[in-house]
Design a protein around this motif. Sequence first.
Motif, PDB file in Angstrom:
ATOM      1  N   ARG A  60       0.820  -1.218   0.000  1.00 51.22           N
ATOM      2  CA  ARG A  60       0.000   0.000   0.000  1.00 51.22           C
ATOM      3  C   ARG A  60       0.846   1.257   0.000  1.00 51.22           C
ATOM      4  O   ARG A  60       0.413   2.298  -0.483  1.00 51.22           O
ATOM      5  CB  ARG A  60      -0.913   0.012   1.235  1.00 51.22           C
ATOM      6  CG  ARG A  60      -1.861  -1.170   1.334  1.00 51.22           C
ATOM      7  CD  ARG A  60      -2.723  -1.087   2.581  1.00 51.22           C
ATOM      8  NE  ARG A  60      -1.888  -1.003   3.787  1.00 51.22           N
ATOM      9  CZ  ARG A  60      -2.324  -0.563   4.960  1.00 51.22           C
ATOM     10  NH1 ARG A  60      -3.572  -0.142   5.090  1.00 51.22           N
ATOM     11  NH2 ARG A  60      -1.524  -0.539   6.001  1.00 51.22           N
ATOM     12  N   LEU A  74      -2.584  10.734   2.176  1.00 46.48           N
ATOM     13  CA  LEU A  74      -3.796   9.936   2.046  1.00 46.48           C
ATOM     14  C   LEU A  74      -4.907  10.848   1.539  1.00 46.48           C
ATOM     15  O   LEU A  74      -5.508  11.599   2.293  1.00 46.48           O
ATOM     16  CB  LEU A  74      -4.171   9.303   3.383  1.00 46.48           C
ATOM     17  CG  LEU A  74      -3.170   8.267   3.917  1.00 46.48           C
ATOM     18  CD1 LEU A  74      -3.755   7.541   5.104  1.00 46.48           C
ATOM     19  CD2 LEU A  74      -2.787   7.266   2.833  1.00 46.48           C
ATOM     20  N   ASP A  76     -10.664   4.045   2.250  1.00 41.12           N
ATOM     21  CA  ASP A  76      -9.675   3.046   2.655  1.00 41.12           C
ATOM     22  C   ASP A  76      -9.279   2.153   1.477  1.00 41.12           C
ATOM     23  O   ASP A  76      -9.043   0.957   1.628  1.00 41.12           O
ATOM     24  CB  ASP A  76     -10.212   2.190   3.808  1.00 41.12           C
ATOM     25  CG  ASP A  76      -9.091   1.460   4.548  1.00 41.12           C
ATOM     26  OD1 ASP A  76      -7.933   1.925   4.458  1.00 41.12           O
ATOM     27  OD2 ASP A  76      -9.368   0.435   5.197  1.00 41.12           O
ATOM     28  N   SER A  77      -9.220   2.762   0.284  1.00 39.05           N
ATOM     29  CA  SER A  77      -8.821   2.056  -0.928  1.00 39.05           C
ATOM     30  C   SER A  77      -7.511   2.672  -1.413  1.00 39.05           C
ATOM     31  O   SER A  77      -7.489   3.795  -1.918  1.00 39.05           O
ATOM     32  CB  SER A  77      -9.905   2.186  -2.005  1.00 39.05           C
ATOM     33  OG  SER A  77      -9.530   1.497  -3.179  1.00 39.05           O
ATOM     34  N   PHE A  78      -6.422   1.941  -1.271  1.00 37.67           N
ATOM     35  CA  PHE A  78      -5.091   2.506  -1.510  1.00 37.67           C
ATOM     36  C   PHE A  78      -4.689   2.466  -2.977  1.00 37.67           C
ATOM     37  O   PHE A  78      -5.063   1.557  -3.721  1.00 37.67           O
ATOM     38  CB  PHE A  78      -4.052   1.753  -0.682  1.00 37.67           C
ATOM     39  CG  PHE A  78      -3.905   2.276   0.716  1.00 37.67           C
ATOM     40  CD1 PHE A  78      -2.752   2.947   1.103  1.00 37.67           C
ATOM     41  CD2 PHE A  78      -4.923   2.116   1.642  1.00 37.67           C
ATOM     42  CE1 PHE A  78      -2.621   3.442   2.385  1.00 37.67           C
ATOM     43  CE2 PHE A  78      -4.788   2.603   2.927  1.00 37.67           C
ATOM     44  CZ  PHE A  78      -3.642   3.278   3.297  1.00 37.67           C
ATOM     45  N   GLU A 119      -8.085   7.137  -0.385  1.00 38.28           N
ATOM     46  CA  GLU A 119      -7.533   6.389   0.745  1.00 38.28           C
ATOM     47  C   GLU A 119      -8.203   6.774   2.063  1.00 38.28           C
ATOM     48  O   GLU A 119      -8.661   5.917   2.812  1.00 38.28           O
ATOM     49  CB  GLU A 119      -6.020   6.618   0.842  1.00 38.28           C
ATOM     50  CG  GLU A 119      -5.222   5.906  -0.233  1.00 38.28           C
ATOM     51  CD  GLU A 119      -4.613   6.843  -1.255  1.00 38.28           C
ATOM     52  OE1 GLU A 119      -3.784   6.389  -2.052  1.00 38.28           O
ATOM     53  OE2 GLU A 119      -4.973   8.038  -1.254  1.00 38.28           O
TER      54      GLU A 119
END
Length: 349
Positions: free
Chosen positions: A231, A321, A329-331, A325
């Motif tokens: 990530r 971030l 929470d999607s990297f 992100e």
Amino acid sequence: MKKTTTHLADGRELIYFDLDGSPGRDTVDRRPPQRLDSSPELRLDPATGDWVAIASHRQGRTHHPPTDACPLCPSGDGHSSEIPAADYDVAVFENRFPSLAGRSGRCEVVCFTPEHGASFADLTEERARLVLDAWTDRTERLSALPGVEQVYCFENRGAEIGVTLAHPHGQIYAFPFAAPRTAKMVAAAARHRSATGANLFDELLAEARATPARLVLAAEHWTAFVPYAARWPYEVHLYPHRRVRDLTGLTEAARAEFPGMYLELLRRFDRLFRREGEAAQATPTPYVSAWHQAPKTSGRELALHLELFTVRRSADKLKFLAGVESGMDSFVNDIAPEAAARRLREVAS
């Protein structure tokens, strides 16, 4: 290792971990007791099932003090810090500004060295082993406390990470729950066991050791590699070859080999972005170093491992971030894991 347990003036526990032969430590905190009114609260987010710590007292925590007022340096010359002794090897104490406290867990600070301007990478292997022994001791002791479900040892290094005290130190959180990332790992391992009959982490380690493009460093008892779906720009996972649940399960052989492996990784991180002709510490790399340990009552499949990563993606660029992100929470990683591993091999000692 010599361990001395005492208390600060306000009642918080302080533990010295010293090499055998070190002199006795001054255990008397001569400051007037000033107990901070800290009452952190845990709240469960009903939409996600995640616990959130509400710790408003942390707004007043010490923020980038001058060197002569550092609370993690030894006391002396008119300066009284969190550590009464005039010197120490490793010191651990209850955080004055905890995110978790009482029945909601516990937070501790780990001071790696009395040298304010040093870093973990500057330690000798003997001193790094002492820190490992301190982490292990605290894992065992904190796991035994009523209500503690998981012990998390970690280091945040660098202002870019959000560190407010420059002195080399780490922290330990004793959670009354399994952390969200741990819960995801536990669930993934359970699905893998159900589908294949094998342990997920054993297979991740075996696959990494068989993939030279992502291998960073390998020894007899440990392997360091960049994960397939990293990530962070530069992210390394360090696994012991013998699967254990937490630090207390490591063999003596693994403990003896760890300091050299870990110090080499940290020193490589500091060389990642160094321009030609720059001094060794011209561009110290900010990083997070995180021990993942299995919860007490769940996650029998989870394997102890350390995850080391930096938010820096080049000498003058950070990975922030952004919306995808932070919001989902999607990297998205700007650097291919294979390229990151290649660079980490290039900067070997």
